[in-house]
Each structure stands twice: as C-alpha cells, then as structure tokens.
Design a protein around this motif. Structure first.
Motif, PDB file in Angstrom:
ATOM      1  N   GLY A   1       0.820  -1.215   0.000  1.00 58.60           N
ATOM      2  CA  GLY A   1       0.000   0.000   0.000  1.00 58.60           C
ATOM      3  C   GLY A   1       0.848   1.256   0.000  1.00 58.60           C
ATOM      4  N   PHE A   2       1.941   1.238   0.755  1.00 61.30           N
ATOM      5  CA  PHE A   2       2.841   2.395   0.774  1.00 61.30           C
ATOM      6  C   PHE A   2       3.455   2.618  -0.606  1.00 61.30           C
ATOM      7  N   ALA A   3       3.889   1.533  -1.259  1.00 58.20           N
ATOM      8  CA  ALA A   3       4.491   1.642  -2.594  1.00 58.20           C
ATOM      9  C   ALA A   3       3.480   2.191  -3.592  1.00 58.20           C
ATOM     10  N   LYS A   4       2.237   1.708  -3.518  1.00 52.64           N
ATOM     11  CA  LYS A   4       1.189   2.194  -4.430  1.00 52.64           C
ATOM     12  C   LYS A   4       0.927   3.686  -4.207  1.00 52.64           C
ATOM     13  N   GLY A   5       0.807   4.067  -2.935  1.00 51.98           N
ATOM     14  CA  GLY A   5       0.524   5.469  -2.632  1.00 51.98           C
ATOM     15  C   GLY A   5       1.649   6.391  -3.054  1.00 51.98           C
ATOM     16  N   PHE A   6       2.882   5.987  -2.778  1.00 51.83           N
ATOM     17  CA  PHE A   6       4.034   6.809  -3.139  1.00 51.83           C
ATOM     18  C   PHE A   6       4.127   6.959  -4.652  1.00 51.83           C
ATOM     19  N   LEU A   7       3.977   5.843  -5.381  1.00 53.67           N
ATOM     20  CA  LEU A   7       4.067   5.890  -6.841  1.00 53.67           C
ATOM     21  C   LEU A   7       2.937   6.724  -7.429  1.00 53.67           C
ATOM     22  N   PHE A   8       1.746   6.601  -6.866  1.00 52.95           N
ATOM     23  CA  PHE A   8       0.611   7.377  -7.371  1.00 52.95           C
ATOM     24  C   PHE A   8       0.834   8.877  -7.160  1.00 52.95           C
ATOM     25  N   LEU A   9       1.213   9.276  -5.945  1.00 50.49           N
ATOM     26  CA  LEU A   9       1.401  10.695  -5.652  1.00 50.49           C
ATOM     27  C   LEU A   9       2.535  11.293  -6.473  1.00 50.49           C
ATOM     28  N   PHE A  10       3.645  10.551  -6.587  1.00 50.40           N
ATOM     29  CA  PHE A  10       4.776  11.067  -7.338  1.00 50.40           C
ATOM     30  C   PHE A  10       4.408  11.267  -8.800  1.00 50.40           C
ATOM     31  N   ASN A  11       3.694  10.327  -9.390  1.00 42.46           N
ATOM     32  CA  ASN A  11       3.342  10.443 -10.798  1.00 42.46           C
ATOM     33  C   ASN A  11       2.202  11.414 -11.027  1.00 42.46           C
ATOM     34  N   LEU A  12       1.371  11.631 -10.006  1.00 39.26           N
ATOM     35  CA  LEU A  12       0.376  12.698 -10.108  1.00 39.26           C
ATOM     36  C   LEU A  12       1.072  14.050 -10.206  1.00 39.26           C
ATOM     37  N   PHE A  13       2.137  14.214  -9.406  1.00 37.80           N
ATOM     38  CA  PHE A  13       2.946  15.432  -9.492  1.00 37.80           C
ATOM     39  C   PHE A  13       3.596  15.548 -10.866  1.00 37.80           C
ATOM     40  N   PHE A  14       4.118  14.433 -11.400  1.00 38.50           N
ATOM     41  CA  PHE A  14       4.730  14.439 -12.719  1.00 38.50           C
ATOM     42  C   PHE A  14       3.712  14.825 -13.797  1.00 38.50           C
ATOM     43  N   PHE A  15       2.494  14.304 -13.680  1.00 40.92           N
ATOM     44  CA  PHE A  15       1.468  14.623 -14.676  1.00 40.92           C
ATOM     45  C   PHE A  15       1.146  16.116 -14.648  1.00 40.92           C
ATOM     46  N   ALA A  16       1.008  16.683 -13.436  1.00 36.38           N
ATOM     47  CA  ALA A  16       0.739  18.119 -13.321  1.00 36.38           C
ATOM     48  C   ALA A  16       1.909  18.933 -13.861  1.00 36.38           C
ATOM     49  N   LEU A  17       3.144  18.498 -13.540  1.00 35.91           N
ATOM     50  CA  LEU A  17       4.325  19.208 -14.037  1.00 35.91           C
ATOM     51  C   LEU A  17       4.396  19.142 -15.555  1.00 35.91           C
ATOM     52  N   GLY A  18       4.104  17.962 -16.128  1.00 33.09           N
ATOM     53  CA  GLY A  18       4.107  17.830 -17.584  1.00 33.09           C
ATOM     54  C   GLY A  18       3.072  18.724 -18.241  1.00 33.09           C
ATOM     55  N   SER A  19       1.899  18.849 -17.613  1.00 32.28           N
ATOM     56  CA  SER A  19       0.852  19.732 -18.143  1.00 32.28           C
ATOM     57  C   SER A  19       1.321  21.186 -18.167  1.00 32.28           C
ATOM     58  N   LEU A  20       1.977  21.598 -17.080  1.00 31.87           N
ATOM     59  CA  LEU A  20       2.484  22.974 -17.024  1.00 31.87           C
ATOM     60  C   LEU A  20       3.561  23.204 -18.082  1.00 31.87           C
ATOM     61  N   LEU A  21       4.478  22.236 -18.249  1.00 31.95           N
ATOM     62  CA  LEU A  21       5.542  22.385 -19.246  1.00 31.95           C
ATOM     63  C   LEU A  21       4.963  22.457 -20.651  1.00 31.95           C
ATOM     64  N   LEU A  22       3.979  21.605 -20.941  1.00 37.49           N
ATOM     65  CA  LEU A  22       3.349  21.622 -22.267  1.00 37.49           C
ATOM     66  C   LEU A  22       2.633  22.944 -22.504  1.00 37.49           C
TER      67      LEU A  22
ATOM     68  N   PHE B   1      10.286  22.352 -24.410  1.00 38.51           N
ATOM     69  CA  PHE B   1       9.342  22.326 -23.295  1.00 38.51           C
ATOM     70  C   PHE B   1       8.127  21.457 -23.629  1.00 38.51           C
ATOM     71  N   SER B   2       7.615  21.580 -24.848  1.00 38.55           N
ATOM     72  CA  SER B   2       6.438  20.802 -25.234  1.00 38.55           C
ATOM     73  C   SER B   2       6.759  19.311 -25.258  1.00 38.55           C
ATOM     74  N   GLY B   3       7.926  18.942 -25.821  1.00 40.24           N
ATOM     75  CA  GLY B   3       8.302  17.531 -25.884  1.00 40.24           C
ATOM     76  C   GLY B   3       8.491  16.930 -24.502  1.00 40.24           C
ATOM     77  N   VAL B   4       9.216  17.640 -23.643  1.00 40.53           N
ATOM     78  CA  VAL B   4       9.425  17.155 -22.273  1.00 40.53           C
ATOM     79  C   VAL B   4       8.092  17.067 -21.532  1.00 40.53           C
ATOM     80  N   GLY B   5       7.214  18.040 -21.765  1.00 44.58           N
ATOM     81  CA  GLY B   5       5.909  18.023 -21.104  1.00 44.58           C
ATOM     82  C   GLY B   5       5.073  16.832 -21.521  1.00 44.58           C
ATOM     83  N   ILE B   6       5.082  16.496 -22.819  1.00 44.87           N
ATOM     84  CA  ILE B   6       4.301  15.356 -23.311  1.00 44.87           C
ATOM     85  C   ILE B   6       4.823  14.054 -22.717  1.00 44.87           C
ATOM     86  N   VAL B   7       6.151  13.865 -22.724  1.00 40.19           N
ATOM     87  CA  VAL B   7       6.733  12.642 -22.156  1.00 40.19           C
ATOM     88  C   VAL B   7       6.440  12.543 -20.663  1.00 40.19           C
ATOM     89  N   THR B   8       6.569  13.664 -19.942  1.00 45.84           N
ATOM     90  CA  THR B   8       6.307  13.666 -18.506  1.00 45.84           C
ATOM     91  C   THR B   8       4.844  13.363 -18.207  1.00 45.84           C
TER      92      THR B   8
END
Length: 263
Positions: free
Chosen positions: A8-29, A60-67
C-alpha cells in the motif's frame, strides 16, 4: 511492516509522485505552447531571438508530453493495479535512464571531438555573419550567447577579423553583441536589449576581451557541482521509481483482473 502495508505504501508513493509528474508535464506543455504562439512578446521581454524561443518551446512541449505520459501510466497503473500499464511505465522509464547514461558516456568520451565540432560550427557562423541586413536565426542565437556569457568570438575578438563580408560593408567589424553595452552604431536597426548586426566603429575597450570558449569553461567550472547534483538526483529518482514499479508488478494479485470482473 507486513507485506500488505508495504504494498500500500508503494502504491501510494508511486501514485502521488506520478500525479505530481502529470501536473508538471501539463504545465511544461502549456508553457511550451504559450512560448510557441506568443514568441514576439517573449522576445520583447527577454531580449531573446525568435529562433531560440522556438527551439525552447519545442523542447518544453516535448518534455511536457513525455512527462505527462509517464505520469498518466504511473498514476493509473498504481491506482488500478494494472500490470500492463506498470510494465509500460517501467519500460519507458528504463529507456530514458539508459539513454541518459549513454549520452553522458558519449559526451565524456568524445568531449574533444565535440569541442572541435562546436568550434568549427561557431567559426562558420562568424564567417557567414552578414555585414549588412538582419542576421539569420543561428546568428541571432549566437548574439544571445555572446551577450549572456560576456564574450566575443569563439577564441576571442580576433575571430571577427576574418569574415566573408564585402569590403567597405563592415567586413572585419565585430558583432554588436560583442559590446559590453548596447551601442547605437549597429548596421541593422536601433539598439535593443539584444543587439544585432555589426558595429564598425566599436572601440577596442568596449569589446568583451575573452572568447566564448573561455566563457563556457568558466560557466561549467562555476556550476559543475550543481549540474552533477541535478543529474545524480534525477538518476536516483528514476532508479527509485523503477524499483517501486517493478515491486508492484511482482507483488500485485495475479487474479486482480478476475476480481475486477467479479468472477
């Protein structure tokens, strides 16, 4: 800690970290697209050439899409326990990690060859710098480099004494971006935040004395610890995410899809 809590800890950590990555990628794009469609405003504010802004907007757009893609796969794969998405996430992240290592090894082992190629390219830019009229996109980018690093030419101001301009049209005159302060005697347009064109009447004491090779080496020497620290931090983060995603893949319930279908 029992296995269920660890999972459960691994799932939560991975989910939160990648949620941050998704938001960061959206901002970069979004920022990349903003720069791409509003380059004139950014050029006026930052004093940067349009060509450089276009390149940065694509980056920025390319990095944002990959992120965003990685964040989406990691979030949904961890939340819904979908092994296929987690494996795809692991594969893409592993490829990025391997590519970064390969680039680092190539740059280190071929640094002399790369430095020679960069020097030759810059010399060609200087040779082709127009004596009159607006400079091309690569020349504007070189103007920005000279102004930001406080340098002139690759080896020094003497590089500008051997150009291909027509005699009498500023041949041998340094670019106005070589001057310590914007000068009004440019051969193209009024002075601006980022000067372009030639300055035939520039005084020797107003020209940056060092070459840009020295400026690049000085910048690397001043920021080496920061660059190495950022690279190591990114590498360790990627290793952590790789291990977490593989841990989830290996420990998820193999009958999860059946459970999902209510069987």
């Amino acid at each position: 800690m029992n296995p269920k809590s660890c999972l459960g800890f691994a799932k939560g950590f991975l989910f939160l970290f990648n949620l941050f990555f998704f938001a960061l990628g959206s901002l970069l794009l979004a920022f990349g697209l903003w720069v791409l469609f509003d380059r004139q405003s950014f050029a006026a504010v930052l004093g940067s050439p349009l060509y450089s802004l276009r390149v940065w907007s694509y980056a920025f757009s390319g990095v944002g899409i990959v992120t965003m893609l990685l964040g989406f796969l990691g979030c949904l794969g961890a939340l819904k326990e979908i092994k296929a998405m987690l494996l795809l996430y692991f594969g893409i992240l592993l490829l990025l990690f391997a590519a970064q290592i390969a680039v680092g090894v190539i740059v280190y082992t071929q640094r002399v060859t790369l430095a020679t190629k960069v020097a030759n390219y810059v010399q060609e830019l200087i040779q082709g710098y127009p004596a009159k009229g607006p400079p091309g996109d690569p020349h504007e980018s070189w103007d920005a480099v000279q102004q930001q690093l406080g340098c002139c030419g690759w080896n020094g101001p003497q590089d500008w004494n051997h150009t291909d301009g027509s005699p009498g049209d500023g041949d041998g005159a340094v670019a106005c971006s070589c001057l310590k302060a914007a000068a009004p005697n440019s051969t193209h347009g009024p002075p601006s935040a980022l000067p372009h064109g030639r300055c035939p009447t520039a005084a020797h004491q107003d020209i940056f004395p060092r070459g840009c090779v020295e400026g690049v080496q000085g910048w690397l020497a001043e920021n080496l610890v920061t660059v190495v620290g950022v690279c190591l931090g990114i590498g360790l983060l990627e290793l952590c995410l790789l291990m977490l995603s593989m841990f989830l893949v290996r420990n998820l319930d193999p009958d999860y899809e059946k459970m999902l279908r209510g069987q």
